[in-house]
Design a protein around this motif. Structure first.
Motif, PDB file in Angstrom:
ATOM      1  N   ASN A  68       8.335  46.332  -1.724  1.00 51.46           N
ATOM      2  CA  ASN A  68       7.054  47.004  -1.224  1.00 51.46           C
ATOM      3  C   ASN A  68       7.173  48.383  -1.030  1.00 51.46           C
ATOM      4  OD1 ASN A  68       5.538  44.652  -1.117  1.00 51.46           O
ATOM      5  ND2 ASN A  68       6.081  44.157   0.881  1.00 51.46           N
ATOM      6  N   ALA A  69       8.153  48.941  -1.580  1.00 48.75           N
ATOM      7  CA  ALA A  69       8.411  50.462  -0.815  1.00 48.75           C
ATOM      8  C   ALA A  69       8.047  51.465  -2.607  1.00 48.75           C
ATOM      9  CB  ALA A  69       9.986  50.780  -1.090  1.00 48.75           C
ATOM     10  N   SER A  70       7.050  50.943  -3.107  1.00 48.81           N
ATOM     11  CA  SER A  70       6.327  51.658  -4.303  1.00 48.81           C
ATOM     12  C   SER A  70       5.198  52.187  -3.831  1.00 48.81           C
ATOM     13  CB  SER A  70       6.147  50.661  -5.455  1.00 48.81           C
ATOM     14  OG  SER A  70       5.038  49.914  -5.164  1.00 48.81           O
ATOM     15  N   ARG A  71       4.956  53.236  -4.548  1.00 43.73           N
ATOM     16  CA  ARG A  71       3.659  53.987  -4.600  1.00 43.73           C
ATOM     17  C   ARG A  71       2.341  53.076  -4.313  1.00 43.73           C
ATOM     18  NH1 ARG A  71       4.235  56.258  -9.140  1.00 43.73           N
ATOM     19  NH2 ARG A  71       5.482  58.397  -8.212  1.00 43.73           N
ATOM     20  N   ASP A  72       2.435  52.157  -4.919  1.00 42.74           N
ATOM     21  CA  ASP A  72       1.129  51.061  -5.109  1.00 42.74           C
ATOM     22  C   ASP A  72       1.130  50.290  -3.938  1.00 42.74           C
ATOM     23  OD1 ASP A  72       0.032  52.593  -7.304  1.00 42.74           O
ATOM     24  OD2 ASP A  72       1.159  50.826  -8.529  1.00 42.74           O
ATOM     25  N   ARG A  73       2.425  49.829  -3.515  1.00 42.60           N
ATOM     26  CA  ARG A  73       2.549  48.739  -2.451  1.00 42.60           C
ATOM     27  C   ARG A  73       2.925  49.008  -1.045  1.00 42.60           C
ATOM     28  NH1 ARG A  73       3.937  43.405  -5.086  1.00 42.60           N
ATOM     29  NH2 ARG A  73       4.521  42.923  -3.415  1.00 42.60           N
ATOM     30  N   LEU A  74       3.327  50.275  -0.832  1.00 49.84           N
ATOM     31  CA  LEU A  74       3.873  50.229   0.548  1.00 49.84           C
ATOM     32  C   LEU A  74       2.712  50.711   1.434  1.00 49.84           C
ATOM     33  CD1 LEU A  74       6.500  50.767   2.301  1.00 49.84           C
ATOM     34  CD2 LEU A  74       6.123  53.509   1.795  1.00 49.84           C
ATOM     35  N   GLY A  75       1.619  51.105   1.024  1.00 53.12           N
ATOM     36  CA  GLY A  75       0.605  51.181   1.945  1.00 53.12           C
ATOM     37  C   GLY A  75      -0.034  49.931   2.386  1.00 53.12           C
ATOM     38  N   ARG A  76      -0.191  49.176   1.350  1.00 52.01           N
ATOM     39  CA  ARG A  76      -0.478  47.502   1.799  1.00 52.01           C
ATOM     40  C   ARG A  76       0.299  46.903   2.762  1.00 52.01           C
ATOM     41  NH1 ARG A  76      -2.027  47.395  -3.964  1.00 52.01           N
ATOM     42  NH2 ARG A  76      -0.090  46.190  -4.350  1.00 52.01           N
ATOM     43  N   ALA A  77       1.849  47.157   2.517  1.00 54.33           N
ATOM     44  CA  ALA A  77       2.698  46.668   3.396  1.00 54.33           C
ATOM     45  C   ALA A  77       2.610  47.031   4.822  1.00 54.33           C
ATOM     46  CB  ALA A  77       4.235  46.816   2.824  1.00 54.33           C
ATOM     47  N   CYS A  78       2.447  48.636   4.992  1.00 49.21           N
ATOM     48  CA  CYS A  78       2.349  49.236   6.225  1.00 49.21           C
ATOM     49  C   CYS A  78       1.083  48.587   7.010  1.00 49.21           C
ATOM     50  CB  CYS A  78       2.342  50.385   6.066  1.00 49.21           C
ATOM     51  SG  CYS A  78       1.956  51.487   7.517  1.00 49.21           S
ATOM     52  N   GLU A  79       0.053  48.270   5.967  1.00 55.32           N
ATOM     53  CA  GLU A  79      -1.419  47.969   6.862  1.00 55.32           C
ATOM     54  C   GLU A  79      -1.199  46.564   7.416  1.00 55.32           C
ATOM     55  OE1 GLU A  79      -4.649  48.408   8.373  1.00 55.32           O
ATOM     56  OE2 GLU A  79      -3.937  49.959   7.129  1.00 55.32           O
ATOM     57  N   ALA A  80      -0.579  45.599   6.744  1.00 61.39           N
ATOM     58  CA  ALA A  80      -0.422  44.315   7.035  1.00 61.39           C
ATOM     59  C   ALA A  80       0.451  44.244   8.418  1.00 61.39           C
ATOM     60  CB  ALA A  80       0.367  43.573   5.982  1.00 61.39           C
ATOM     61  N   SER A  81       1.597  45.086   8.386  1.00 61.05           N
ATOM     62  CA  SER A  81       2.212  45.187   9.814  1.00 61.05           C
ATOM     63  C   SER A  81       1.541  45.811  10.776  1.00 61.05           C
ATOM     64  CB  SER A  81       3.628  46.444   9.432  1.00 61.05           C
ATOM     65  OG  SER A  81       4.590  45.637   8.587  1.00 61.05           O
ATOM     66  N   LEU A  82       0.804  46.936  10.512  1.00 62.18           N
ATOM     67  CA  LEU A  82       0.031  47.331  11.563  1.00 62.18           C
ATOM     68  C   LEU A  82      -0.956  46.307  12.220  1.00 62.18           C
ATOM     69  CD1 LEU A  82      -0.887  50.805  10.013  1.00 62.18           C
ATOM     70  CD2 LEU A  82       0.251  50.655  11.935  1.00 62.18           C
TER      71      LEU A  82
END
Length: 276
Positions: A83-97
């Motif tokens: 999930n640490a890519s340009r396209d996926r990290l934002g979505r992973a972070c939002e899910a954690s938030l």
């Protein structure tokens, strides 16, 4: 609570609370919630978690236990490597938030190295920081050569490296810990009592008895002895949390440290960074 200073001058508690394998059993939930709240009451306001832990269950537990105390906390979470890519990290972070019930993560880590180039992960982390979704970012389970590559890829803002480090896992003392220290990057020690296995060690128990402490207190105090390593033990009950908290006030003498060196000698040569 003693603190460790990040490169930008912010203070982090030296002793926090880990949540690996928490939030996964309903019969333990009441005790786990009480443990987290007790720890915060005692100054252990650094709470470490990850999207991997119970597929987000630990993050949800933290929200349930401490949602009303968010401003007291220093929240740390970690993203899967894929999930640490340009396209996926934002979505992973939002899910954690969303699972954490907060608008920001204080320290967001790459959980371990994966296929995504470091430069892309750094770019994605910096974007999240610019958006205010995270305040600091760092890494986990990276050895010295990985850290060199991270900095070459533009990762000079890396705030910490979370690693496996305890009395039985002293390999980082040869190379990685000195490398981090010279760059003022604190280490975070996960599994600082080796998932409880150190508590059964006869040598450690004998040293602890002489000091009027528990084996856990001595193991944690040893981990934090340099003032540059943060320990994040997990505790599932308030009594266990109180035991851990006493470690922050335990000062080990030169004779104590020498006895621990004899019982748990450092490897004679550098070894690859270990992981659990």
């Amino acid at each position: 609570m003693k603190t460790v200073t990040l490169r930008d001058g912010e203070q982090m508690p030296m002793l926090g609370q880990g949540t690996w394998m928490m939030g996964e059993r309903p019969d333990r939930r009441t005790d786990e919630i009480a443990a987290l709240r007790t720890g915060v009451d005692l100054g252990m306001t650094l709470i470490d978690t990850a999207e991997m832990y119970g597929d987000g269950a630990a993050e949800c537990l933290i929200a349930e236990a401490l949602g009303d105390r968010r401003d007291e906390l220093f929240l740390v979470s970690k993203a899967f490597p894929h999930n640490a890519s340009r396209d996926r990290l934002g979505r992973a972070c939002e899910a954690s938030l969303q699972r954490l019930g907060t608008d920001r993560i204080d320290l967001y880590l790459l959980h371990w190295r994966g296929p995504v180039p470091f430069a892309e992960t750094v770019e994605a982390m910096e974007k999240l920081r610019a958006e205010g979704k995270i305040r600091h970012w760092g890494v986990s389970n990276l050895d010295e050569d990985d850290m060199d590559e991270l900095l070459e890829a533009g990762g000079s803002a890396c705030a910490t490296n979370q690693i496996l480090y305890n009395l039985t896992r002293r390999g980082p003392e040869h190379d990685l810990l000195p490398w981090l220290a010279t760059r003022h990057i604190p280490a975070m020690a996960y599994s600082p009592v080796e998932q409880g296995r150190l508590l059964q060690d006869e040598d450690l128990s004998a040293i602890a008895r002489r000091l009027g402490a528990t084996a856990a207190e001595v193991a944690l105090a040893w981990t934090m002895r340099s003032g540059q390593v943060i320990a994040i033990p997990k505790a599932g009950t308030p009594a266990h949390v109180r035991d851990n908290r006493r470690a922050a006030d335990l000062v080990l003498s030169g004779d104590d440290l020498a006895a621990l060196d004899r019982a748990f000698p450092q490897p004679r040569a550098p070894v690859p960074l270990e992981m659990l």
